[in-house]
Design an enzyme around this catalytic site. Sequence first.
Site: not given
Ligand code: NAD
Ligand code: 022
Ligand code: ZN
Ligand code: ZN
Length: 370
Positions: A106, A98, A110, A95, A365, A40-42, A62-63, A92, A170
Amino acid sequence: MRTKAAVALEAGKPLEVMEVNLEGPKEGEVLVEIKATGICHTDEFTRSGDDPEGLFPAILGHEGAGVVVEVGPGVKSLEVGDHVIPLYTAECRECEYCLHPKTNLCQKVRATQGKGVMPDGTSRFSMLDGTPILHYMGCSTFSNYTVLPEISLAKIRKDAPFDKVCYIGCGVTTGIGAVIYTAKAEIGCRGVVFGLGGIGLNVLQGLRLAGADQIVGVDLNNDKKEMAERFGMTHFVNPAEVEGDLVAHLVELTGGGADYTFDATGNVGVMRTALECAHKGWGESIIIGVAPAGAEIATRPFQLVTGRSWRGTAFGGARGRTDVPKIVDWYMDGKIEIDPMITHKLKLEDINKGFDLMHAGESIRAVVEY
Ligand code: NAD
Ligand code: 022
Ligand code: ZN
Ligand code: ZN
């Protein structure tokens, strides 16, 4: 013990696969043999430790999914042989967070997790020369064996295949959870999903599971259309092929705006579009994508004054130990699909190829099996 791991030695450099030392689990910790890990994205790695310089050396990942091989003192909820999924958002159950019904964030581990260390402030990993290696997001699944806090592990059923359910650690949970736990989408709603990658496809199937009437997918890459239709997308929009204003086009397509919109791109311009195509009066826009460090979002406040809500979600709002085992059941019962999204299988030695495929948009993936 010794274990094989892919180590990040410097920002921007390929990972190096090597033997490393791993200490056994201390109080409240568990040693896990990782059987499979998803790539997954890092990109957020360099700021995940709230440290702009990043944390090095470190073991990323992380996955994943694996088996408990040893439990440390005081561990009550897990035993040797249990199958588990590591959680980068711990649970947990005691907290302040939670105990609050509105969040899954949680905070128990953190601070130390963000610094790349276990709750006692030290790392279990080191190089063969003794140099400490940091943990990553509390998981470090790019290692055949890893140590995690007990509260960072979800116990899952034993008949679930590791090479598929690792993705629940993830992508699957984040996408489906954003719909089910964060948006709490209702039957008959209309949704728009921006970005049809590893997260967005799971938002699509979350909307399908919730019984949405219309599921619009938006992506710049037309190759994403076919897979997205498989996961429930009813209408596809490529912004590069829309003449005129994208917001106006989406508002028109959804009959006045969507009930729920999701950003799964991490692009702040897309986030604005997602908010503004949510329905006047009640539409909610949920940010999933992680934007570059320092990025800011903008819109006119009138967009919110007129009843749209801007929200965000981490790990899909899921409480890991409670919800992840349920999502594994949904997969095993055929309520959600995972298999077609696992587009590549790799050995740990080829892990950098997995990152290349992801960055080129060729994989949904890639999974490494140990
Ligand atoms: P990915 O690279 O697999 O997919 C992104 C998609 O967006 C691609 O298909 C790309 O073509 C498209 N895209 C890019 N720019 C665009 C635009 N301007 N308009 C329309 N489409 C566009 O990425 P992913 O693994 O699906 O992750 C997506 C995002 O989610 C990342 O920023 C990642 O860090 C984040 N993420 C967040 C959490 C969370 O808990 N909030 C968890 C996991 C991942
Ligand atoms: C998962 N992510 C990106 C790709 N795959 C991702 C990255 C960051 C977060 C979630 C998913 C995220 C959102 C909000 C937070 N994080 C903060 C949560 C908090 O402060 O309680 C986040 C998380 C973990 C970490 C950093 C940022 C870390 O372990 N370093 C959940
Ligand atoms: Zn991820
Ligand atoms: Zn907790």
